[in-house]
Motif scaffolding. Sequence first.
Motif, short mmCIF file in Angstrom:
data_model
loop_
_atom_site.label_atom_id
_atom_site.label_comp_id
_atom_site.label_asym_id
_atom_site.label_seq_id
_atom_site.Cartn_x
_atom_site.Cartn_y
_atom_site.Cartn_z
N ILE A 275 30.10 139.77 125.35
CA ILE A 275 29.59 140.08 126.81
C ILE A 275 30.38 140.18 128.11
N GLU A 276 31.41 139.30 128.19
CA GLU A 276 32.30 139.27 129.26
C GLU A 276 33.13 140.47 129.38
N ALA A 277 33.70 141.09 127.88
CA ALA A 277 34.67 142.31 128.04
C ALA A 277 33.70 143.50 128.36
N THR A 278 32.59 143.46 127.87
CA THR A 278 31.91 144.81 128.03
C THR A 278 31.48 145.05 129.41
N ARG A 279 30.79 143.86 129.86
CA ARG A 279 30.16 143.91 131.28
C ARG A 279 29.19 145.27 131.70
N PRO A 280 28.34 145.26 130.84
CA PRO A 280 27.47 146.67 131.09
C PRO A 280 26.58 146.26 132.21
N ARG A 281 26.11 147.30 132.85
CA ARG A 281 25.20 147.15 133.92
C ARG A 281 23.45 147.24 133.10
N TRP A 282 23.55 148.14 132.08
CA TRP A 282 22.26 148.16 131.29
C TRP A 282 22.54 147.94 129.90
N VAL A 283 21.47 147.26 129.09
CA VAL A 283 21.74 146.97 127.93
C VAL A 283 20.44 147.43 127.20
N ILE A 284 20.22 148.11 125.90
CA ILE A 284 19.22 148.31 125.17
C ILE A 284 19.27 147.60 123.97
N PHE A 285 17.92 146.90 123.54
CA PHE A 285 17.84 146.41 122.31
C PHE A 285 17.10 147.25 121.39
N PRO A 286 17.40 147.80 120.14
CA PRO A 286 16.55 148.48 119.41
C PRO A 286 15.96 147.71 118.65
N VAL A 287 14.62 147.25 118.49
CA VAL A 287 14.14 146.31 117.80
C VAL A 287 12.52 146.73 117.72
N GLY A 288 11.90 146.37 116.59
CA GLY A 288 10.91 146.39 116.06
C GLY A 288 9.80 145.51 116.54
N TYR A 289 8.57 145.86 116.95
CA TYR A 289 7.41 145.05 117.42
C TYR A 289 7.19 144.09 116.29
N LEU A 290 7.49 142.67 116.91
CA LEU A 290 7.08 141.23 116.09
C LEU A 290 7.59 141.39 114.89
N ASN A 291 8.98 142.08 114.87
CA ASN A 291 9.64 142.04 113.39
C ASN A 291 9.85 140.90 112.81
N ARG A 292 10.01 140.96 111.64
CA ARG A 292 10.05 139.71 110.69
C ARG A 292 11.38 139.00 110.91
N PHE A 293 12.52 139.66 111.43
CA PHE A 293 13.63 138.79 111.76
C PHE A 293 13.78 138.23 113.11
N ARG A 294 12.48 138.31 113.89
CA ARG A 294 12.42 137.62 115.10
C ARG A 294 13.55 138.16 116.15
N HIS A 295 14.24 139.36 115.98
CA HIS A 295 14.92 139.78 117.07
C HIS A 295 14.45 140.43 118.30
N PRO A 296 14.77 140.37 119.39
CA PRO A 296 16.21 139.55 119.73
C PRO A 296 16.09 138.34 119.63
N ASN A 297 17.37 137.38 119.13
CA ASN A 297 17.23 136.14 119.41
C ASN A 297 17.12 135.65 120.67
N ALA A 298 16.50 134.60 120.87
CA ALA A 298 16.17 133.89 122.34
C ALA A 298 17.48 133.65 123.11
N GLN A 299 18.33 133.04 122.34
CA GLN A 299 19.45 132.80 123.13
C GLN A 299 20.72 133.80 123.48
N VAL A 300 20.49 134.84 122.47
CA VAL A 300 21.20 136.17 122.98
C VAL A 300 20.47 136.82 123.94
N TRP A 301 19.10 136.82 124.04
CA TRP A 301 18.82 137.37 125.13
C TRP A 301 19.03 136.60 126.41
#
Length: 786
Positions: free
Chosen positions: A716-742
């Motif tokens: 995260i420190e090396a990329t330093r983006p201004r915008w990030v996009i999470f490609p995820v499914g609604y209420l997916n069974r993997f629970r992505h995105p992870n709360a800590q990652v978010w």
Amino acid sequence: MGFIFIAFALGILACQLGAALPPQGAVGLVAGLAVAGLLLGGVLRVRSRGLMRHLTLLVLATAAAGGGWAYAAWRADLRLAEALPGEWEGRDVVLTGVVASLPQDFERGLRFVFEVEESAAPLPQKISLAWYKGFRDEEMHTLPPLHAGERWRLTVRLKRPHGNVNPHGFDYERWLLEQGIRATGYVRPAPDNQRLEAFVPGLMYGVERLREGVRERFRRALPEGAYTGVLVALAVGDQRSIPPELWRVFARTGISHLVAISGMHVTMIAALFAAAVAGLWRRSPALALRWPAQQAGVVAGFLIAFLYCLLAGWGVPAQRTLYMLGCVAFALVLRRETAPGRVLALALAVVLVLDPWAVMAAGFWLSFGAVALLFLVSSGRLAPDGRLRGALRAQWAVTLGLVPALLVLFQQFSLVSPLANAIAIPLVSFVVTPLAIGFAILPLQMLADLAHGAFALTMLAIHWLAELPWASWQQAAPPAWLAVLATLGCLWALLPRGTPARWVGLAMLLPLLLWVPARPAPGEARVTVLDVGQGLAVHVQTATHDLIYDTGPAFSADANSGERILLPYLRAGGVRHLDSLVVTHQDNDHSGGAEALLTGIPVAEVRSSLSENHPARLIAGARHQPCVAGQAWEWDGVRFTMLHPVRAADDSPGSKTNDVACVLRVDAAGLGVLLTSDIEAVSEAALLQGSAGQLACDVLVVPHHGSRSSSTAAFIEATRPRWVIFPVGYLNRFRHPNAQVWARWAASGAEMWRTDTAGAVSVHLAPGGPRIEAARDAAPRYWHGR
């Protein structure tokens, strides 16, 4: 009166195109004003003349439009009130209810509509359920037999209506709203899942059980028939029985309307039955003296048409025909003259009163549009046409007049449609359909075999026409104003001979056919992260080139995001071929749509991390080359750089496919986008070591959908983006995105987007900074997220 019904329909359409529902007070006020306007207009119309009469008609039309708007808003408010409470999403619920539709089988289970009678939670009455055999091959088990009309106790897990939202894509949430389905979910494995009653009495339950019985009869009679699904669709309206490859053939040849329950089929059945009843009625002097045979026949025809429409699934074309037949029957019984235009307008109003969401369906526009065109070219002529001339005139009118609607709805129309319909209409309408319906009534194997053989004979010519390279015209979805202009032009061109400058009407069609959507300027790029559920698919477009990065998941053996999402999206955007397809790795949620994409659109090259021994490489052939760090190319002033993997993939034991996923950087207009696929912490560390200077970017598609195995603090420190996009499914069974990652990405200060709530996210790399747009914000509808 016809213009009042049309104004009413326009009011309903205005409401359905709204981003939000109005307050109830506003709805009540408009409804009151509409009633007052209709009453006042009705009184004034009787006495008014000249200019005053025109003003009166304007008042009536305005009041009718306001009434339609208020009515649609009121119905929508009632429908949306039947909501699944948010706190019950994703929780196990025990409920009792009835299977209310034909169960539809797919590769891994069954889908069906369930009407809830009792539950442990406040649930909407009508829900859609899937009952899976298992999510993985090792979990597969046999499901119990399930039939329409059965009462079951089930343990289910539900969510609110949600669908993928992409530019020009199918609006699944609208379809659910129209069907009255206010929650979707699946049956959980539980010991107390059991059938409580074999059949629950009820008209529609009985109809659905009958439809299911007819479908199974066809399947038993023709288990290996290539066109069994078509016969099922003709008999009971179950269009899901038709395989996707046949739908593509029907679309290229313009005969899709013939394999649905069209108005022609309903009219034919009604006419045959009416003639038979009238003939028998005349043979009885007592009956003929009591009631004229013509009236008895037409009423009997209407009743049989009603029963056939119920059996056929109650689609918009069938409804429209039924209501028109009802108007004609009513007029004959009352000995009143009927104008065809008024009958059509009344049928329009009845359809929309029963289903105000029908105005958003493609079948609504095609059905009413086709009949209106037939009335236009057949009414008011001094001398009747011969049969051949009349048939040719009708076919020309429908073919030309529906071109704007077909381009708006499907981005294509068939050039061989007149010839295909000339072959198919007589055989399908007067041979195949009567035989199919005859077999549904009288289960004689001979009828099924004859129906299948007749349709197979029809398809010999249809397949040949579909294979012609110029069989259909395809182009981008046009703007609404061009479609309206072209429609007016088509109507002008179809007016009777003697109308001045009819050629001008055809000229008004040219801007629609020649329209090309705007592309990025040289040196700029547009990067669109599509909403494919739990998966990834990205479209990168430059001034003259197009690249697809991953293709989303395969949902089943017959359905995948390539066929359902990517190809319609590309067609609507005017993309005729792909310059490159990047399949980052073999996981289904990234490669599931690749084969459909390669089949559906020309692709110049394929890059992937698939190993040399992987069978999926066969779909790429000689175009394939492995992704390797250091690959770089430039299109139209836009730079593409492959950053990972360091070497081509192999089949080393224990190696994870995520570790060799292709990472692509796109640079345009001084801005950078980093596409990271499913890389995890190991690959992130390798990138930090080998490509640290190329990681800083403006926009980043988050690795592995926000899994906890990725997005390390160092990355995260090396990329330093201004915008990030999470490609995820609604209420997916993997629970992505992870709360800590978010939380880590939020702490970095980046603005965060996610496809399950925003829909497709489009980033335009242009001077002055990227412009980001979400599909749900670009075309909001009041039902989205509700």
